[in-house]
Design a protein around this motif. Structure first.
Motif, mmCIF file in Angstrom:
data_model
loop_
_atom_site.group_PDB
_atom_site.id
_atom_site.type_symbol
_atom_site.label_atom_id
_atom_site.label_comp_id
_atom_site.label_asym_id
_atom_site.label_seq_id
_atom_site.Cartn_x
_atom_site.Cartn_y
_atom_site.Cartn_z
ATOM 1 N N GLN A 321 0.842 -1.193 0.000
ATOM 2 C CA GLN A 321 0.000 0.000 0.000
ATOM 3 C C GLN A 321 0.883 1.251 0.000
ATOM 4 O O GLN A 321 1.922 1.293 0.666
ATOM 5 C CB GLN A 321 -0.921 0.009 1.217
ATOM 6 N N VAL A 322 0.472 2.245 -0.774
ATOM 7 C CA VAL A 322 1.152 3.541 -0.797
ATOM 8 C C VAL A 322 0.088 4.620 -0.645
ATOM 9 O O VAL A 322 -1.110 4.331 -0.653
ATOM 10 C CB VAL A 322 1.956 3.742 -2.104
ATOM 11 N N THR A 323 0.534 5.861 -0.553
ATOM 12 C CA THR A 323 -0.378 6.980 -0.333
ATOM 13 C C THR A 323 -0.303 7.947 -1.502
ATOM 14 O O THR A 323 0.794 8.369 -1.890
ATOM 15 C CB THR A 323 -0.043 7.719 0.969
ATOM 16 N N ASP A 327 -3.170 11.908 1.919
ATOM 17 C CA ASP A 327 -3.847 11.025 2.870
ATOM 18 C C ASP A 327 -4.711 9.961 2.221
ATOM 19 O O ASP A 327 -5.570 9.389 2.884
ATOM 20 C CB ASP A 327 -4.707 11.851 3.824
ATOM 21 N N THR A 328 -4.504 9.667 0.947
ATOM 22 C CA THR A 328 -5.354 8.674 0.294
ATOM 23 C C THR A 328 -4.565 7.387 0.071
ATOM 24 O O THR A 328 -3.695 7.331 -0.798
ATOM 25 C CB THR A 328 -5.864 9.193 -1.064
ATOM 26 N N PRO A 329 -4.810 6.350 0.860
ATOM 27 C CA PRO A 329 -4.081 5.090 0.664
ATOM 28 C C PRO A 329 -4.648 4.323 -0.531
ATOM 29 O O PRO A 329 -5.867 4.255 -0.726
ATOM 30 C CB PRO A 329 -4.330 4.342 1.980
ATOM 31 N N ALA A 372 3.310 8.020 -6.786
ATOM 32 C CA ALA A 372 3.181 7.645 -5.377
ATOM 33 C C ALA A 372 4.134 6.501 -5.034
ATOM 34 O O ALA A 372 4.778 6.512 -3.969
ATOM 35 C CB ALA A 372 1.736 7.251 -5.068
ATOM 36 N N THR A 376 7.374 6.621 -2.494
ATOM 37 C CA THR A 376 7.498 5.697 -1.363
ATOM 38 C C THR A 376 8.831 4.962 -1.407
ATOM 39 O O THR A 376 9.501 4.783 -0.379
ATOM 40 C CB THR A 376 6.332 4.703 -1.371
#
Length: 599
Positions: A321-323, A327-329, A372, A376
């Motif tokens: 999972q990334v964002t 703030d949106t995963p 994104a 990360t």
């Protein structure tokens, strides 16, 4: 002139009525008799109590609002472009344009096929490309563990796709606008032609000419000579002639205006053909389709690369999972899209729509996903280390002091009458001398060293086995001793064998461990070929190996079964008259350039 003609026409009709009344009086009073009323008409005095008729007065002129001229207004039912509805968005505009053109232009008009190019918007085009790419059998053609290279390469392609979108949407707007212009042309030209035809006053001039001619004839029929009547007759005859000339002139001017109108119409239609000319800068449909072919290639390749990269990131780094944004995963995994609805669902998770002002497409989603993930990975890479580990294969190394290659393995490969030149071994995940995170450790480079003797890592050792220099015989006092015998031929021969080995080169082919697929299963990487592997012989051997950064070994999980195969026909050394004996290989060291997070 028209007002004067109308006034004279009314006066002529009044004169005709007066003449008809005179004819009736003549019939009642034959010639030779006198009518007192005719000789001396009695004029009635105006009534002093009467007042002139008042003219009706109009109020001030006000500007009307006409409040239906907006997107939500109702079009005029007798004069509209798209029928009884008015489009409220670009998609409905294209649909209504197609419907209106089918009703207005003939079926064989090339504008119909030309405009069909823009029926499907950019969102629909890109969705189709991704769904078709996901259905290809080679969707996993890129190596998942090379995700860093894939992300960078896909980023370049996505930047191109963003430029394609700007250009394609500009061509679509220009093309549909040209279609609206053509439809407007088709609907306005009949109105203009009717306006031109109906503005011809020849028919009114014909009426005036006939009326005035009849009035002139009636004046001529009066039996007595009266100057006023003669003047009326002359005036009516002149008006009839004037009306006849006006009729001819109006017809002639109308014919000229119609010719001018037809020429201008043909010129405008000729200008429209530039839209259909292949290679023309105005052929927006052709330019749109050219970019579509490039978009299809690049976007499909983007999907292949990012799909594989998503699997490799999960497999190597365990990142799920990334964002996006702040703030949106979102999930790292990119699915195999089977329908347009599945694409839309995934896009909405990454780029939620915001009414009609932002309707994202798959390109937006892939761009944000790629950025994104790169962000990360760069954040995590701040704390990663890159180092080289040298692993001896035929000496005790990892816990338990066991060797990965036994003496029997080395003898079978290099010391028998028919050596194989090949060794196989298993690299356990406990073989590294430092504690690292086993989930994200990966190979970035690969090297190999070959040992020959104990003198490999140091200059020539003068041990007890080294040939001695013979002592010179003693001579009597006063005699000259013989020349020194150093170095002797035996010493030269002992040193030369080390020099020969030091100059030797080997070729090796390495089969790396099988890699685990994300979600289960395994696959094998292509073999890595190492040329110019130097035997560490004598005092000149290289202690630091030459590492290969071949893509076949990058991102590799090093733990598992390895095979190293030497090619004895490709070994040589300076001025050798025979191939290097393969039994010169007595030891092997595997060098791994690793990257990962230390625990």
């Amino acid at each position: 002139m028209t007002e004067r003609r109308d006034f004279l026409g009314i006066a002529a009709l009044a004169s005709v009525a007066m003449l008809e009344g005179s004819e009736a009086a003549s019939a009642a009073n034959p010639p030779g008799t006198k009518d007192a009323k005719a000789e001396a008409p009695i004029k009635k005095a105006p009534d002093k109590n009467s007042s002139p008729e008042k003219v009706q007065e109009h109020g001030p002129i006000h500007e009307e609002s006409f409040g239906d001229y907006h997107l939500l207004g109702k079009p005029d039912p007798t004069a509209n472009l798209f029928g009884e509805v008015r489009p409220k968005d670009w998609k409905s505009t294209k649909q209504l344009l197609e419907t209106s053109l089918r009703a207005t232009a003939p079926g064989g008009d090339p504008i119909h096929d030309w405009l069909k190019t823009f029926d499907t918007g950019f969102d629909g085009r890109t969705t189709d490309v991704v769904v078709k790419a996901a259905g290809q059998p080679n969707v996993s053609k890129y190596e998942p563990q090379l995700y860093e290279i894939l992300l960078r390469s896909a980023g370049v392609l996505l930047d191109r796709c963003l430029r394609y979108r700007n250009d394609m949407e500009r061509y679509e707007i220009s093309g549909v606008s040209a279609g609206i212009g053509y439809l407007t042309f088709l609907k306005l030209k009949p109105l203009q032609r009717n306006f031109l035809a109906k503005s011809n006053l020849a028919d009114l001039a014909q009426i005036a000419k006939t009326t005035n001619a009849r009035a002139s004839q009636k004046y001529a029929e009066v039996w007595f000579q009266d100057y006023e009547v003669q003047a009326k007759q002359i005036e009516a005859a002149g008006d009839a002639t004037e009306a006849g000339a006006a009729e001819v002139k109006d017809n002639f001017l109308t014919s000229l205006l119609e010719k001018q109108f037809n020429i201008q119409t043909d010129a405008q239609l000729a200008q429209f053909t530039r839209l259909l000319q292949p290679g023309s800068s105005s052929n927006f449909a052709e330019r749109y389709l050219r970019l579509l072919s490039m978009l299809t290639e690049d976007l499909a390749d983007v999907y292949y690369k990012l799909y594989s990269a998503s699997k490799g990131i999960q497999q190597v780094l365990g990142l799920n999972q990334v964002t996006v944004g702040l703030d949106t995963p979102i999930a790292v995994d990119i699915p195999l899209f089977q329908t347009a609805a599945a694409v839309k669902t995934w896009v909405d998770q990454i780029v939620p729509s915001q009414g009609n002002q932002r309707t994202p497409d798959i390109v937006d989603a892939l761009v944000l996903w790629n950025r994104a993930v790169i962000r990360t990975l760069e954040t995590a890479a701040q704390y990663e280390s890159e180092f080289t580990v040298s692993i001896p294969l035929n000496q005790p190394w990892h816990p338990g002091n066991a060797t990965m290659l036994s003496a029997a393995d080395m003898n079978a490969a290099f010391a028998t009458a028919t050596p194989t030149g090949s060794v196989s071994f298993t690299l356990p995940n406990t073989c590294l001398p430092i504690a690292v995170g086993q989930s994200n450790i990966r190979v970035v480079g690969l090297g190999l060293s070959v040992e020959h003797s104990q003198d490999d890592a140091s200059p020539l050792q003068y041990t007890t086995n080294f040939p001695h220099t013979p002592s010179n015989p003693a001579v009597a006092v006063g005699q000259t001793p013989a020349p020194s015998q150093e170095p002797t031929p035996q010493q030269i021969g002992a040193a030369q064998q080390y020099e020969s080995i030091r100059l030797a080169r080997l070729n090796a082919t390495i089969t790396t461990p099988a890699q685990t697929k994300q979600g289960g299963g395994s696959y094998s990487r292509p073999k890595v070929f190492l040329s110019n592997v130097r035997i560490q012989g004598g005092g000149g051997g290289d202690l630091e190996p030459i590492l290969s950064y071949d893509p076949a070994c990058r991102g590799l999980n090093p733990f598992g079964a390895w095979t190293i195969a030497f090619d004895p026909t490709a070994v040589a050394f300076f001025q050798a008259n025979a191939p290097i004996p393969i039994n010169w290989v007595t030891g092997l060291i595997l060098h791994l350039r690793l990257r990962g997070t230390l625990n």
